[in-house]
Motif scaffolding. Structure first.
Motif, short mmCIF file in Angstrom:
data_model
loop_
_atom_site.label_atom_id
_atom_site.label_comp_id
_atom_site.label_asym_id
_atom_site.label_seq_id
_atom_site.Cartn_x
_atom_site.Cartn_y
_atom_site.Cartn_z
N ALA B 260 46.25 84.02 28.62
CA ALA B 260 47.40 84.80 28.24
C ALA B 260 47.22 84.61 26.44
O ALA B 260 48.19 85.79 26.27
CB ALA B 260 48.50 84.86 29.23
N GLY B 261 47.71 84.17 25.81
CA GLY B 261 48.31 83.62 24.77
C GLY B 261 49.29 83.67 25.06
O GLY B 261 50.45 83.43 25.48
N SER B 262 49.89 84.28 22.99
CA SER B 262 51.19 85.18 22.80
C SER B 262 51.85 85.92 23.83
O SER B 262 52.95 85.78 23.80
CB SER B 262 51.02 85.33 21.65
OG SER B 262 50.15 85.76 21.46
N SER B 263 50.87 86.56 24.52
CA SER B 263 51.47 87.31 25.66
C SER B 263 52.44 86.98 26.63
O SER B 263 53.48 87.81 27.74
CB SER B 263 50.55 88.26 25.97
OG SER B 263 49.55 88.85 25.15
N ALA B 264 52.07 85.40 26.96
CA ALA B 264 53.02 84.64 28.46
C ALA B 264 54.43 84.35 27.69
O ALA B 264 54.97 84.65 29.56
CB ALA B 264 52.03 83.97 28.56
N GLU B 265 54.78 84.66 26.99
CA GLU B 265 55.94 84.50 26.29
C GLU B 265 57.39 85.30 26.67
O GLU B 265 56.68 86.57 26.96
CB GLU B 265 55.87 84.98 25.37
CG GLU B 265 57.18 83.77 24.07
CD GLU B 265 56.88 82.37 24.37
OE1 GLU B 265 56.00 81.70 24.65
OE2 GLU B 265 57.93 81.53 24.16
N GLY B 266 57.93 85.20 27.47
CA GLY B 266 59.06 85.87 28.07
C GLY B 266 58.23 85.86 30.09
O GLY B 266 59.21 86.34 30.58
N VAL B 267 57.27 85.22 30.32
CA VAL B 267 57.00 85.90 31.73
C VAL B 267 57.50 85.44 32.40
O VAL B 267 58.16 84.29 32.30
CB VAL B 267 55.77 86.27 31.50
CG1 VAL B 267 54.89 85.86 33.15
CG2 VAL B 267 54.90 86.79 30.67
N ARG B 268 57.96 85.86 33.97
CA ARG B 268 58.35 84.31 34.90
C ARG B 268 57.91 85.34 35.82
O ARG B 268 57.32 85.66 36.04
CB ARG B 268 60.65 85.52 35.02
CG ARG B 268 61.20 85.29 33.70
CD ARG B 268 62.22 86.05 34.19
NE ARG B 268 63.30 85.46 33.10
CZ ARG B 268 63.98 85.69 32.09
NH1 ARG B 268 62.91 86.97 31.96
NH2 ARG B 268 64.36 85.67 31.42
N GLN B 269 58.13 83.74 36.91
CA GLN B 269 57.71 83.85 37.45
C GLN B 269 58.59 82.59 38.92
O GLN B 269 59.73 82.00 38.64
CB GLN B 269 56.35 82.78 38.06
CG GLN B 269 56.17 81.78 38.32
CD GLN B 269 54.14 81.16 37.78
OE1 GLN B 269 54.08 81.29 38.68
NE2 GLN B 269 54.37 81.17 36.28
N GLY B 270 58.76 83.14 40.62
CA GLY B 270 59.77 82.71 41.38
C GLY B 270 57.97 81.48 42.23
O GLY B 270 57.66 81.84 42.61
N THR B 271 58.75 79.72 42.00
CA THR B 271 57.49 79.29 42.27
C THR B 271 58.25 77.74 42.27
O THR B 271 59.79 78.01 42.29
CB THR B 271 56.65 79.15 41.26
OG1 THR B 271 55.37 78.47 41.70
CG2 THR B 271 56.75 78.21 39.59
N VAL B 272 57.12 76.78 42.76
CA VAL B 272 58.21 75.39 43.22
C VAL B 272 58.20 74.13 41.52
O VAL B 272 57.70 75.34 40.56
CB VAL B 272 56.69 74.82 43.51
CG1 VAL B 272 56.13 75.20 45.42
CG2 VAL B 272 55.55 75.27 42.69
N PRO B 273 59.15 73.56 41.40
CA PRO B 273 59.71 73.47 40.18
C PRO B 273 58.63 72.31 39.78
O PRO B 273 58.96 71.77 38.66
CB PRO B 273 61.04 72.56 40.88
CG PRO B 273 60.83 72.47 42.13
CD PRO B 273 59.97 73.51 43.11
N LEU B 274 57.18 72.19 40.52
CA LEU B 274 56.42 71.00 39.28
C LEU B 274 56.10 71.44 38.22
O LEU B 274 56.36 70.31 37.56
CB LEU B 274 56.06 70.68 40.54
CG LEU B 274 54.21 69.29 40.72
CD1 LEU B 274 55.29 68.57 40.56
CD2 LEU B 274 52.93 69.34 40.60
N PRO B 275 56.09 71.96 37.46
CA PRO B 275 55.43 72.59 36.60
C PRO B 275 56.87 73.05 35.36
O PRO B 275 56.95 71.73 34.39
CB PRO B 275 55.14 74.07 35.59
CG PRO B 275 55.00 74.51 37.28
CD PRO B 275 55.80 73.45 38.44
#
Lengths: 286, 382
Positions: B260-275
């Motif tokens: 996604a490159g620079s498009s990924a900036e500001g994208v949110r997700q609810g997920t596991v905390p490992l990352p």
């Protein structure tokens, strides 16, 4: 609307390019090459991995197209030329086997991840509300140029004319001194290179992974069918048609049923025009 | 075999529980996962984590002094193989507990066999269908779509984003997310302004996003993973669709950032905390668990620790805890009862507490909101 048309044409151009690959091979050998989609995948994967390992962009692209052209030649040399006398269905199944081999090889050489590639230019053109990634225009442009060159090749060069002669009547061409075997070999190389070009163009837009070949081949084949699997122009127009139907039906009717709508259009064309929308371009003398 | 088990039963009744058979009879754990094939990104790290912990326990002298024996099978991402390996684990290998499943489809297909044969199954899969309705022998490890979707919608609501556009993949994963979202959006008193779908192999997402753009949503919620989700993200930015962009769990991967490159900036997700491990306070229980897994995994396999290793780790921890506390670790029924009694077990997917009415074990607090900032996944604490 404009937005959808441009996206549809860009995606459709790629289908058209793959469709051209089907047509070129089918014309001279009567074989539907089921491994056509893997040429797209191989060049995309190869270019992506070469660029990420530090090769200059244009070098990586040239190398990928050349390598895939060789793969096309290999398909003819290793399989088709050796089994010339088999029935067509056997040859088609052999190309299917080749497809599986190429896909497996890609999985072994690279990985099962998706990869991307730098686009030719990375600007986003805005016309009011409509935003067009410049790569879309490149795709449309390059495909048109490739189609133009192919037409020139068919009309003006000895090899091209020989190819039409073989397509029209193999025995007669052979009797006239056309070297049918090398003409077929060249057809495989041209077809593979065009699909390889498609891989280079589409990778920056939709990404590439080892398993996209089949899907692209199906759409390219559908495009080729619109032209009765014989007309290059038919393949390109067929590609546009499917690209447009796909995006416009998703945009205006239902994104859930868009694949169904595309198939419906495809089926109706087959039912209403069993020989395709375009007649063979070289009825008569070559 | 029967007779020996009978004998063991009698012996344990005589308060000589494990001594007499410790030397010859290991506790048998079975696992089946998509180690190869399309789902191998999930199954490979999961299996490696399970194997790693079984080895660790054995090197430390086993559980309650008894060694463990691991039976592992590769389903090649094929549901039919998952079923036949589940049967082999039950009938031929006669394992005491199964930790496996990998993908939701495989776990769902194998679960009825665990249920029928009465073998505890710790399923490493997300789908809520494994525990709704409740199955006596089936327990689930990863947060299901109702949890992650709830957490995402809650975040939207908190920030005043109430007009939501859904864009979901037509894969099984996407469809289950779509179902959950459609139910939950109205429960949260929010409005679904668009409900579009895409195929994971689609070459263009322009049509769907263009349609979403005309509804000018407060937020777009994409439910799908892999390259297609990255393509949606890119197209969303190119068309300058108004509103925030949320993606489903499973996209906190390096690959997503790359595609996604620079498009990924500001994208949110609810997920596991490992990352977002580095953002969690050092010394917290969760951080310690993650650090331990990372240290062991990257030490043993000489690679970075992929997100799905966490699910493998959690699965085997849950199984080991159940074995540790079971009244008879050779008895499937008492292992099952022991699973149901697990409370406040800190794993990576969350803090697990099972009960006779809850075999999913997780609460909404186990889902972390992750945002991309400067090309990195960060904890979005707002």
């Amino acid at each position: 609307m404009m937005q959808l048309v441009v996206a549809g044409l860009a995606v459709g151009s790629i289908y058209g390019l793959i469709g051209l690959g089907f047509v070129i091979i089918h014309n001279v050998s009567n074989v539907v090459n089921l491994s056509q989609g893997e040429f797209v995948m191989l060049s995309g994967m190869m270019a992506a991995s070469l660029v990420s390992s530090g090769w200059p962009w244009y070098f990586a692209i040239l190398a990928s197209i050349l390598a895939v052209a060789l793969v096309g030649a290999a398909l003819d040399y290793l399989i088709i030329a050796r089994r010339r006398s088999e029935r067509i269905i056997i040859l088609m199944l052999l190309t299917l086997a080749f497809d599986v081999i190429l896909r497996g090889a890609a999985l072994l050489i690279w990985d099962k991840e998706d990869h991307t590639l730098t686009p030719i230019t990375n600007e986003l053109l805005r016309f009011g509300e409509v935003a067009i990634p410049s790569q879309y225009l490149w795709i449309c442009g390059v495909v048109l140029v490739a189609f133009g060159l192919l037409t020139y090749f068919y009309r003006k060069t000895r090899t091209g004319i020989a190819m039409l002669a073989v397509a029209s009547n193999r025995r007669a061409a052979l009797l006239c001194g056309v070297r049918v075997k090398s003409v077929i070999r060249i057809a495989f190389i041209v077809s593979a290179s065009l699909s390889a070009l498609g891989g280079i163009l589409i990778t920056p837009v939709t990404y590439i992974s080892y398993d996209v070949g089949i899907d692209l081949a199906v759409k390219g084949f559908a495009a080729a069918i619109v032209g009765g699997l014989a007309s290059p122009a038919g393949a390109v127009v067929g590609g546009w048609l499917f690209g447009l139907v796909e995006t416009i039906s998703a945009g205006y009717i239902s994104s859930q049923y868009k694949d169904g709508i595309v198939l419906l259009v495809f089926l109706s064309i087959l039912l209403l025009f069993p020989r395709g929308l375009f007649r063979r371009t070289w009825r008569g003398r070559v | 075999m029967k007779r020996r088990q009978l004998l063991a039963g009698t012996l344990s009744g005589l308060a000589f529980p494990l001594l007499s058979r410790a030397a010859q009879d290991p506790i048998k754990i079975g696992t089946f996962n998509p180690i190869t094939g399309p789902a191998s990104v999930i199954g490979d790290p999961e299996t490696k984590a399970v194997r790693l912990w079984v080895d660790r326990i054995n090197n430390a002298g086993g559980i309650r002094g008894v060694p463990l024996k691991l039976y592992e099978y590769d389903t090649q991402s094929k549901t039919a193989l998952a079923v036949s390996f589940m049967r082999r684990l039950i009938e031929t290998d006669q394992v005491h507990i199964v930790v496996g499943g990998g993908s939701s489809g495989e776990a769902l297909a194998a679960a009825p066999f665990a249920e029928r044969a009465g073998v505890p199954l710790v399923a490493m899969a997300t789908t809520s269908k494994l525990v709704r309705p409740l199955q006596k022998w089936v327990f689930k490890v990863a947060a299901d779509e109702f949890l992650t979707v709830s957490a995402t919608l809650e975040h939207m609501k908190k920030h005043g984003l109430t007009r939501v556009a859904m864009l979901t993949s037509n894969s099984a994963f996407g469809v289950s997310g779509r179902e959950a979202a459609r139910t939950l959006v109205s429960q949260y008193g929010m409005e679904l302004v668009a409900d579009e779908q895409y195929g994971d192999q689609d070459s263009s997402m322009v049509a769907q996003l263009n349609k979403i753009k005309t509804t000018s949503p407060d937020a777009t919620f994409v439910y799908g993973i892999g390259a297609a989700a990255a393509l949606v993200t890119k197209t969303h930015r190119e068309l300058s669709v108004p509103g925030e962009l949320y993606v489903s769990t499973g996209n906190a991967t390096e690959r997503f950032l790359e595609l996604a490159g620079s498009s990924a900036e500001g994208v949110r997700q609810g997920t596991v905390p490992l990352p977002i491990r580095d953002d969690l306070p050092k010394g917290s229980e969760l951080r310690d668990v993650m650090d331990l897994l990372d240290q062991e995994y990257s030490g043993a396999y000489k690679t970075e620790t992929p997100g799905f290793a966490a699910t493998g780790y959690d699965g085997i921890q849950i199984a080991l805890t159940a074995l540790e506390n079971a009244s008879d670790p050779y008895d499937r029924a008492s292992i099952r009862d022991s699973l149901e009694k697990i409370t406040k077990l800190q794993c990576i997917n969350g803090n697990f507490s099972y009960s006779p009415t809850d075999h999913a074990g997780l609460g909404i607090e186990s889902v972390y909101m992750v945002v991309v900032r400067d090309g990195k996944f960060r904890w979005d604490q707002d």
